[in-house]
Design a protein around this motif. Structure first.
Motif, mmCIF file in Angstrom:
data_model
loop_
_atom_site.group_PDB
_atom_site.id
_atom_site.type_symbol
_atom_site.label_atom_id
_atom_site.label_comp_id
_atom_site.label_asym_id
_atom_site.label_seq_id
_atom_site.Cartn_x
_atom_site.Cartn_y
_atom_site.Cartn_z
ATOM 1 N N ARG A 99 41.893 42.918 30.846
ATOM 2 C CA ARG A 99 41.280 42.177 32.219
ATOM 3 C C ARG A 99 40.281 41.936 31.733
ATOM 4 N NH1 ARG A 99 42.631 45.002 36.704
ATOM 5 N NH2 ARG A 99 44.323 46.599 36.562
ATOM 6 N N ARG A 100 39.296 42.731 30.469
ATOM 7 C CA ARG A 100 38.533 41.323 30.167
ATOM 8 C C ARG A 100 38.888 40.017 29.541
ATOM 9 N NH1 ARG A 100 35.855 44.653 24.554
ATOM 10 N NH2 ARG A 100 34.562 42.826 24.976
ATOM 11 N N ILE A 101 39.307 39.536 29.420
ATOM 12 C CA ILE A 101 40.546 38.026 29.363
ATOM 13 C C ILE A 101 40.253 37.359 30.489
ATOM 14 C CG2 ILE A 101 41.661 36.458 28.646
ATOM 15 C CD1 ILE A 101 42.613 38.717 25.904
ATOM 16 N N SER A 102 41.300 37.769 31.506
ATOM 17 C CA SER A 102 41.181 37.662 32.766
ATOM 18 C C SER A 102 39.537 37.368 33.679
ATOM 19 C CB SER A 102 41.453 39.005 33.414
ATOM 20 O OG SER A 102 42.998 38.282 33.760
ATOM 21 N N ALA A 103 38.742 38.905 33.022
ATOM 22 C CA ALA A 103 37.082 38.534 33.704
ATOM 23 C C ALA A 103 36.709 36.890 33.038
ATOM 24 C CB ALA A 103 36.696 39.540 33.540
ATOM 25 N N ILE A 104 37.263 36.817 32.161
ATOM 26 C CA ILE A 104 36.367 35.694 31.194
ATOM 27 C C ILE A 104 36.672 34.327 31.632
ATOM 28 C CG2 ILE A 104 36.016 34.219 29.015
ATOM 29 C CD1 ILE A 104 36.038 37.372 27.491
ATOM 30 N N VAL A 105 38.214 34.492 31.813
ATOM 31 C CA VAL A 105 38.414 33.221 32.329
ATOM 32 C C VAL A 105 38.343 32.934 34.066
ATOM 33 C CG1 VAL A 105 40.878 31.668 32.772
ATOM 34 C CG2 VAL A 105 39.990 33.322 30.851
ATOM 35 N N SER A 106 38.424 33.971 34.195
ATOM 36 C CA SER A 106 38.166 34.163 36.243
ATOM 37 C C SER A 106 36.247 33.214 36.569
ATOM 38 C CB SER A 106 38.367 35.071 36.702
ATOM 39 O OG SER A 106 39.450 35.699 36.989
ATOM 40 N N SER A 107 35.559 33.878 35.358
ATOM 41 C CA SER A 107 34.390 33.782 35.566
ATOM 42 C C SER A 107 33.960 32.306 35.556
ATOM 43 C CB SER A 107 33.397 34.663 34.578
ATOM 44 O OG SER A 107 33.259 33.358 33.390
ATOM 45 N N ARG A 108 35.411 30.843 35.336
ATOM 46 C CA ARG A 108 35.303 29.832 35.110
ATOM 47 C C ARG A 108 35.925 29.411 36.094
ATOM 48 N NH1 ARG A 108 30.158 27.916 32.140
ATOM 49 N NH2 ARG A 108 30.550 29.598 30.447
ATOM 50 N N GLU A 109 36.467 29.604 37.009
ATOM 51 C CA GLU A 109 37.102 28.635 38.084
ATOM 52 C C GLU A 109 36.027 28.094 38.728
ATOM 53 O OE1 GLU A 109 41.405 31.511 38.819
ATOM 54 O OE2 GLU A 109 39.198 31.709 39.835
ATOM 55 N N ARG A 110 37.010 26.607 39.088
ATOM 56 C CA ARG A 110 36.455 26.349 40.042
ATOM 57 C C ARG A 110 36.832 26.193 41.416
ATOM 58 N NH1 ARG A 110 37.085 20.728 37.282
ATOM 59 N NH2 ARG A 110 38.577 21.692 36.211
ATOM 60 N N TYR A 111 36.703 26.903 41.983
ATOM 61 C CA TYR A 111 37.461 27.899 42.836
ATOM 62 C C TYR A 111 37.463 26.674 44.329
ATOM 63 C CZ TYR A 111 40.031 30.650 46.834
ATOM 64 O OH TYR A 111 40.140 31.160 48.092
ATOM 65 N N MET A 112 36.473 26.081 44.008
ATOM 66 C CA MET A 112 36.093 25.771 45.707
ATOM 67 C C MET A 112 36.723 24.495 45.297
ATOM 68 S SD MET A 112 34.913 26.430 48.074
ATOM 69 C CE MET A 112 34.531 25.508 49.431
ATOM 70 N N LEU A 113 36.813 23.328 44.149
ATOM 71 C CA LEU A 113 37.524 22.503 43.646
ATOM 72 C C LEU A 113 39.207 22.567 43.970
ATOM 73 C CD1 LEU A 113 37.799 19.301 42.648
ATOM 74 C CD2 LEU A 113 37.142 20.307 40.472
ATOM 75 N N TRP A 114 39.498 23.587 43.426
ATOM 76 C CA TRP A 114 40.678 23.937 43.485
ATOM 77 C C TRP A 114 41.374 23.995 45.407
ATOM 78 C CZ3 TRP A 114 43.138 28.041 45.773
ATOM 79 C CH2 TRP A 114 44.462 27.995 45.412
ATOM 80 N N ARG A 115 40.599 24.385 45.830
ATOM 81 C CA ARG A 115 40.693 24.694 47.320
ATOM 82 C C ARG A 115 40.894 23.625 48.143
ATOM 83 N NH1 ARG A 115 37.561 29.293 50.802
ATOM 84 N NH2 ARG A 115 39.627 30.479 50.486
ATOM 85 N N PHE A 116 39.687 22.596 47.502
ATOM 86 C CA PHE A 116 39.495 21.493 48.385
ATOM 87 C C PHE A 116 41.050 20.285 47.888
ATOM 88 C CE2 PHE A 116 38.894 17.280 47.435
ATOM 89 C CZ PHE A 116 38.905 16.425 48.771
ATOM 90 N N SER A 117 41.412 20.201 46.341
ATOM 91 C CA SER A 117 42.667 20.035 46.296
ATOM 92 C C SER A 117 43.647 20.072 46.993
ATOM 93 C CB SER A 117 43.004 19.889 44.586
ATOM 94 O OG SER A 117 41.864 19.390 43.776
ATOM 95 N N LYS A 118 44.156 21.658 47.134
ATOM 96 C CA LYS A 118 45.193 22.596 47.592
ATOM 97 C C LYS A 118 45.491 21.651 48.932
ATOM 98 C CE LYS A 118 46.955 23.461 43.468
ATOM 99 N NZ LYS A 118 47.606 22.264 43.423
ATOM 100 N N PHE A 119 44.532 21.894 49.829
ATOM 101 C CA PHE A 119 44.486 21.302 51.135
ATOM 102 C C PHE A 119 44.194 20.469 51.108
ATOM 103 C CE2 PHE A 119 41.605 25.835 52.030
ATOM 104 C CZ PHE A 119 43.392 26.362 52.078
ATOM 105 N N SER A 120 43.881 19.493 50.716
ATOM 106 C CA SER A 120 43.833 18.160 51.080
ATOM 107 C C SER A 120 45.632 17.670 51.198
ATOM 108 C CB SER A 120 43.344 17.165 50.076
ATOM 109 O OG SER A 120 43.153 16.938 48.936
ATOM 110 N N ILE A 121 45.888 17.986 50.012
ATOM 111 C CA ILE A 121 47.621 17.712 49.955
ATOM 112 C C ILE A 121 48.463 17.004 51.760
ATOM 113 C CG2 ILE A 121 49.541 17.880 48.600
ATOM 114 C CD1 ILE A 121 48.070 18.351 46.204
ATOM 115 N N TRP A 122 48.195 18.572 51.868
ATOM 116 C CA TRP A 122 48.982 18.602 52.847
ATOM 117 C C TRP A 122 48.373 18.455 54.704
ATOM 118 C CZ3 TRP A 122 47.633 22.779 56.428
ATOM 119 C CH2 TRP A 122 46.730 23.565 56.512
ATOM 120 N N LEU A 123 46.762 18.995 54.484
ATOM 121 C CA LEU A 123 45.909 18.763 55.555
ATOM 122 C C LEU A 123 45.428 17.428 56.013
ATOM 123 C CD1 LEU A 123 44.436 20.498 57.580
ATOM 124 C CD2 LEU A 123 42.445 20.619 56.448
#
Length: 182
Positions: A99-123
Motif C-alpha cells: 500500500r505504501r508503494i502504491s501510494a508513492i506511485v499514485s501520488s505521481r499519476e497524471r490522471y487528467m492526461l490519462w483521461r484525455f488520451s483514453k477518451f479522445s481515442i473513441w470520442l
C-alpha cells in the motif's frame, strides 16, 4: 465444504505516472526495509542495477523501468504504454508495504492526461464523423444551407487533431521516470 485458495496476488495499474528519482529511492527504502526480499533489482537502459544509487545520475528520462524482487515476488513496471504493480503471494504481512508503494506511485499519476488520451481515442471520431453525418443529413432535408458543410468539415478537422494528440499522448507519454537528480 470450502477449500482454501491456491494463492492470491495483487495487481494494480497506474494512470500515466511521472516518477522522480526521489520516488524510486522511497520505493526502494520501503521494499528493502519492510519486505526484505532475498533479491532486489532495477532494470533500465538495457542493464540491471542493484540500487537506485547505481543508476547514473545523468540518465535523463526513461520510459521503461522495472523494479523486481524475489521472495517475495514483486514487479513494479513502468512501460511506454502502461504501469503496473504486481505482487505474487499477497498476504497480510506484506500488505502495508504494498500500500505504501502504491501510494508513492499514485501520488505521481497524471490522471487528467490519462483521461484525455483514453477518451479522445473513441470520442473524437464519434463527434467528428457524427457531426459530418448529421450535417449532411440536415442539408439533404433542407434544414441547413449547403454551406454548413464547411463548418462540419472544420469540426472534423478539429477532431482529427484532437484524436492525433490523444493517440500520441497515449502511445508516447504514458509512463515517465526521471532518473536525473533535479
Amino acid at each position: 465444504m470450502a477449500k482454501k485458495s491456491l494463492g492470491s496476488y495483487y495487481s494494480y495499474s497506474f494512470k500515466m505516472p511521472n516518477i522522480r528519482r526521489q520516488d524510486l529511492a522511497q520505493i526502494e527504502e520501503v521494499i528493502l526495509k519492510d519486505l526484505q526480499p532475498q533479491q532486489y533489482h532495477l532494470a533500465c537502459h538495457g542493464a540491471v542495477y542493484d540500487r537506485v544509487a547505481d543508476i547514473p545520475q545523468d540518465s535523463g528520462v526513461e520510459k521503461t523501468l522495472v523494479v523486481y524482487t524475489h521472495t517475495p515476488c514483486l514487479r513494479l513496471k513502468f512501460a511506454r504504454s502502461w504501469a503496473e504493480l504486481y505482487v505474487e503471494d499477497h498476504n497480510d504481512q506484506i500488505d502495508p508495504a504494498i500500500r505504501r508503494i502504491s501510494a508513492i506511485v499514485s501520488s505521481r499519476e497524471r490522471y487528467m492526461l490519462w483521461r484525455f488520451s483514453k477518451f479522445s481515442i473513441w470520442l473524437a471520431p464519434l463527434i467528428g464523423f457524427g457531426g459530418i453525418s448529421l450535417t449532411v443529413d440536415m442539408i439533404a432535408q433542407e434544414k441547413l444551407p449547403g454551406t454548413a458543410i464547411y463548418g462540419a468539415l472544420g469540426l472534423l478537422g478539429l477532431t482529427v487533431i484532437w484524436w492525433t494528440i490523444g493517440h500520441w499522448s497515449s502511445a508516447c507519454r504514458f509512463s515517465r521516470v526521471h532518473l536525473s537528480n533535479e
